[in-house]
Structures are given as C-alpha cells and as structure tokens.
Motif scaffolding. Structure first.
Motif, PDB file in Angstrom:
ATOM      1  N   ILE A   8       0.843  -1.203   0.000  1.00 18.24           N
ATOM      2  CA  ILE A   8       0.000   0.000   0.000  1.00 18.24           C
ATOM      3  C   ILE A   8       0.874   1.247   0.000  1.00 18.24           C
ATOM      4  O   ILE A   8       0.652   2.182  -0.768  1.00 18.24           O
ATOM      5  CB  ILE A   8      -0.963  -0.012   1.206  1.00 18.24           C
ATOM      6  N   LEU A   9       1.886   1.251   0.849  1.00 13.94           N
ATOM      7  CA  LEU A   9       2.794   2.393   0.908  1.00 13.94           C
ATOM      8  C   LEU A   9       3.537   2.566  -0.412  1.00 13.94           C
ATOM      9  O   LEU A   9       3.669   3.688  -0.915  1.00 13.94           O
ATOM     10  CB  LEU A   9       3.779   2.224   2.064  1.00 13.94           C
ATOM     11  N   LEU A  10       3.999   1.469  -0.998  1.00  9.71           N
ATOM     12  CA  LEU A  10       4.691   1.565  -2.282  1.00  9.71           C
ATOM     13  C   LEU A  10       3.793   2.148  -3.359  1.00  9.71           C
ATOM     14  O   LEU A  10       4.242   2.941  -4.194  1.00  9.71           O
ATOM     15  CB  LEU A  10       5.200   0.187  -2.717  1.00  9.71           C
ATOM     16  N   LYS A  11       2.522   1.788  -3.354  1.00 11.04           N
ATOM     17  CA  LYS A  11       1.582   2.349  -4.338  1.00 11.04           C
ATOM     18  C   LYS A  11       1.378   3.846  -4.123  1.00 11.04           C
ATOM     19  O   LYS A  11       1.272   4.608  -5.083  1.00 11.04           O
ATOM     20  CB  LYS A  11       0.246   1.612  -4.285  1.00 11.04           C
ATOM     21  N   GLU A  12       1.332   4.257  -2.879  1.00 13.90           N
ATOM     22  CA  GLU A  12       1.186   5.693  -2.588  1.00 13.90           C
ATOM     23  C   GLU A  12       2.424   6.468  -3.018  1.00 13.90           C
ATOM     24  O   GLU A  12       2.322   7.559  -3.570  1.00 13.90           O
ATOM     25  CB  GLU A  12       0.906   5.910  -1.098  1.00 13.90           C
ATOM     26  N   ILE A  13       3.595   5.909  -2.762  1.00  8.67           N
ATOM     27  CA  ILE A  13       4.836   6.557  -3.200  1.00  8.67           C
ATOM     28  C   ILE A  13       4.873   6.622  -4.720  1.00  8.67           C
ATOM     29  O   ILE A  13       5.209   7.659  -5.294  1.00  8.67           O
ATOM     30  CB  ILE A  13       6.065   5.815  -2.635  1.00  8.67           C
ATOM     31  N   ALA A  14       4.502   5.534  -5.377  1.00  7.66           N
ATOM     32  CA  ALA A  14       4.477   5.501  -6.843  1.00  7.66           C
ATOM     33  C   ALA A  14       3.536   6.561  -7.401  1.00  7.66           C
ATOM     34  O   ALA A  14       3.875   7.266  -8.357  1.00  7.66           O
ATOM     35  CB  ALA A  14       4.055   4.115  -7.320  1.00  7.66           C
ATOM     36  N   LYS A  19       2.861  11.703 -10.094  1.00 11.56           N
ATOM     37  CA  LYS A  19       2.208  13.011 -10.084  1.00 11.56           C
ATOM     38  C   LYS A  19       3.245  14.132 -10.192  1.00 11.56           C
ATOM     39  O   LYS A  19       3.070  15.070 -10.976  1.00 11.56           O
ATOM     40  CB  LYS A  19       1.382  13.160  -8.807  1.00 11.56           C
ATOM     41  N   LEU A  20       4.321  14.036  -9.434  1.00 10.39           N
ATOM     42  CA  LEU A  20       5.386  15.048  -9.502  1.00 10.39           C
ATOM     43  C   LEU A  20       5.998  15.112 -10.895  1.00 10.39           C
ATOM     44  O   LEU A  20       6.208  16.192 -11.449  1.00 10.39           O
ATOM     45  CB  LEU A  20       6.488  14.730  -8.494  1.00 10.39           C
ATOM     46  N   ARG A  21       6.286  13.939 -11.443  1.00 12.13           N
ATOM     47  CA  ARG A  21       6.904  13.892 -12.774  1.00 12.13           C
ATOM     48  C   ARG A  21       5.988  14.523 -13.819  1.00 12.13           C
ATOM     49  O   ARG A  21       6.425  15.346 -14.635  1.00 12.13           O
ATOM     50  CB  ARG A  21       7.223  12.437 -13.148  1.00 12.13           C
ATOM     51  N   LYS A  70       4.544  14.173   3.297  1.00  9.24           N
ATOM     52  CA  LYS A  70       3.414  14.757   4.027  1.00  9.24           C
ATOM     53  C   LYS A  70       2.077  14.531   3.330  1.00  9.24           C
ATOM     54  O   LYS A  70       1.040  14.544   3.979  1.00  9.24           O
ATOM     55  CB  LYS A  70       3.636  16.240   4.312  1.00  9.24           C
ATOM     56  N   ASP A  71       2.079  14.304   2.038  1.00  9.49           N
ATOM     57  CA  ASP A  71       0.843  14.045   1.304  1.00  9.49           C
ATOM     58  C   ASP A  71       0.476  12.566   1.286  1.00  9.49           C
ATOM     59  O   ASP A  71      -0.516  12.170   0.682  1.00  9.49           O
ATOM     60  CB  ASP A  71       0.962  14.548  -0.140  1.00  9.49           C
ATOM     61  N   ILE A  72       1.284  11.744   1.931  1.00  8.58           N
ATOM     62  CA  ILE A  72       1.041  10.305   1.975  1.00  8.58           C
ATOM     63  C   ILE A  72       0.585   9.953   3.390  1.00  8.58           C
ATOM     64  O   ILE A  72       1.316  10.187   4.338  1.00  8.58           O
ATOM     65  CB  ILE A  72       2.316   9.514   1.591  1.00  8.58           C
ATOM     66  N   PRO A  73      -0.602   9.403   3.510  1.00  7.45           N
ATOM     67  CA  PRO A  73      -1.146   9.096   4.849  1.00  7.45           C
ATOM     68  C   PRO A  73      -0.452   7.883   5.473  1.00  7.45           C
ATOM     69  O   PRO A  73      -1.028   6.798   5.560  1.00  7.45           O
ATOM     70  CB  PRO A  73      -2.614   8.837   4.563  1.00  7.45           C
TER      71      PRO A  73
END
Length: 80
Positions: A8-14, A19-21, A70-73
């Motif tokens: 779940i965390l890896l998907k949020e980071i991805a 989004k940044l890119r 900070k944008d990742i819960p």
C-alpha cells in the motif's frame, strides 16, 4: 534480515512520484537520463524504493523528503 515490503505504501509513493513527474512535464526517459534512476520501475510500485533513491528523486524535484511524505497518509499503513 528479510526485506520488508508494504504494498500500500509503495503504491502511494508511486502515485506521488508519477504526479510530480507529470506536473513537471518530464518523461520517464528524460528523468532516467538526468538522474540514472528508472522512475518507470518505481511508478509500477512493484519494487521497494530505498531512502537514498527517494532523496535523489526529491532533490531532482527540489522538494524535501518530508514534503514528499506529508501528502502520503503513512499513519494508515501497517507496522508488521
């Protein structure tokens, strides 16, 4: 030591990396050329990302790691 993985965390980071890119109008190929980091693999969320790689990505986009996170819960993720 067994490597831990939180899908779940890896998907949020991805999601955040992609989004940044996209916000910066950078292609995966251009990012690879500039940083030698295969961001496409990270965006698939199938591979653990190291803290060093995350720092390099943040440096490229000129944001701090804490601003990135900070944008990742994170509090919603398990503590296995």
């Amino acid at each position: 030591m067994k490597q831990r993985r939180d899908d779940i965390l890896l998907k949020e980071i991805a999601r955040r990396v992609k989004k940044l890119r996209e916000m910066h109008g950078i292609s995966q190929a251009d990012f690879l050329i500039a940083t030698d980091i295969n961001i496409g693999r990270i965006e698939l969320a199938k591979f653990n990302i190291t803290v060093s790689t995350l720092k390099a990505i943040c440096d490229y986009f000129e944001i701090s790691v804490s601003d990135f996170l900070k944008d990742i819960p994170i509090s919603e993720f398990s503590n296995e």
